[in-house]
Write a protein that holds these residues in place. Structure first.
Motif, PDB file in Angstrom:
ATOM      1  N   THR A  26       0.806  -1.222   0.000  1.00 51.54           N
ATOM      2  CA  THR A  26       0.000   0.000   0.000  1.00 51.54           C
ATOM      3  C   THR A  26       0.846   1.282   0.000  1.00 51.54           C
ATOM      4  O   THR A  26       0.320   2.368   0.274  1.00 51.54           O
ATOM      5  CB  THR A  26      -0.946   0.028   1.228  1.00 51.54           C
ATOM      6  N   THR A  39      -1.460   3.761  -5.173  1.00 50.99           N
ATOM      7  CA  THR A  39      -0.439   2.956  -4.492  1.00 50.99           C
ATOM      8  C   THR A  39       0.441   2.266  -5.542  1.00 50.99           C
ATOM      9  O   THR A  39       0.078   2.197  -6.728  1.00 50.99           O
ATOM     10  CB  THR A  39      -1.067   1.859  -3.599  1.00 50.99           C
ATOM     11  N   PHE A  93      -6.069   0.770   0.490  1.00 51.71           N
ATOM     12  CA  PHE A  93      -5.041   1.365   1.345  1.00 51.71           C
ATOM     13  C   PHE A  93      -5.346   1.123   2.830  1.00 51.71           C
ATOM     14  O   PHE A  93      -4.465   0.821   3.626  1.00 51.71           O
ATOM     15  CB  PHE A  93      -4.971   2.870   1.048  1.00 51.71           C
TER      16      PHE A  93
END
Ligand code: IPD
Ligand code: CA
Ligand code: CA
Ligand code: CA
Length: 260
Positions: A26, A39, A93
């Motif tokens: 992430t 990401t 995330f």
């Protein structure tokens, strides 16, 4: 038996899903605003899928969020793939299990096949033009809710906070008239959820084509209806204020969001 394109793309998305789930990287690769970031996995998955699409379908154009969004014009002429490698990056995330890979195959402006794979929940949505819509190989169809008063409505909030606040205002009006509202955070899954009857309607402003292109065919094949907030059908590869419903509550919900 699955057609060869369907088999290739299903296997490809399952492999890409493994990258998302097993690497779970992430780290932020780039950031455009407080809520809009990418990401390293978004970029890695788009590169992985793009490489394979180029190998199997060299004649097709690939329009993906991470590699194409800076292009000035996005053309769908001929054959093209419209790809979101991770729809729901903010969820990914934070480890909130609502994100998906979304892939549409388009020929001369018409969506022919659509794939939305939610690897955290093991759910694979698929549709082929005139052949129906499926969740994990079972046929799906939209809900039977006839009025907003018996509906569950999904919505999105844009990365642009001013726009997001406007969406929340509109949703407040809807909330007063329906069972409840939901903000799950992955547009492709919101559309797929209308297609399989978990939601009765869904709305969001300023969506990008890769957020909803695959969802459009899945919804249509499941008996639902989509339009923009002017009431027009979705045709071009441009950002849209999107409204999706089970068809039965379409007019009632449209009356609350219509742009005059
Ligand atoms: C976003 C998600 C989110 C929606 C945003 C999209 P991304 O896509 O679909 O639910 O509210 O408008 O941009 O950036 O996570 O692929
Ligand atoms: Ca994004
Ligand atoms: Ca997206
Ligand atoms: Ca994305």
């Amino acid at each position: 038996m699955k057609g060869s394109m369907e088999k290739i793309l299903t296997d490809l998305l399952r492999d890409a899903g493994e990258i998302i789930m097993e690497q779970r990287d992430t780290q932020i690769a780039s950031r455009r605003s407080m809520s809009d970031y990418t990401t390293v996995t978004d970029v890695r998955v788009e590169a992985f899928i793009t490489q394979h699409l180029q190998k199997y379908f060299p004649e097709s154009v690939i329009i993906g969020e991470e590699f194409s969004s800076s292009r000035n014009s996005l053309q769908l002429k001929g054959s093209a793939f419209v790809l979101d490698p991770i729809d729901g990056t903010v969820n990914f995330f934070h480890g909130y299990p609502a994100f998906a890979i979304s892939l549409a195959y388009v020929e001369n402006y018409s969506i022919r096949q659509a794939y939305i794979y939610d690897p955290a929940n093991g759910e694979f949505f698929f549709a082929a033009k005139n052949e129906g819509a499926f969740l994990n190989d079972s046929f799906i169809s939209v809900s039977q809710a006839r009025t907003l008063s018996e509906s569950l409505i999904g919505f999105g909030t844009a990365y642009n906070k001013e726009l997001g606040k406007k969406e929340i205002e509109i949703v407040t009006k809807i909330y007063e008239r329906c069972h409840d509202v939901r903000r799950r955070g992955a547009a492709s899954l919101d559309v797929a959820y209308v297609a399989c009857g978990r939601l009765d309607g869904y709305l969001e402003m300023e969506l990008k084509p890769w957020d909803f292109y695959a969802g459009l065919l899945i919804l249509e094949e499941a008996g639902g209806k989509a339009c923009n907030w002017k009431g027009l059908p979705i045709q071009d590869l441009v950002n849209q204020n999107l409204l999706c419903t089970n068809n039965l509550i379409h007019q009632e919900l449209f009356n609350l969001v219509r742009e005059l």
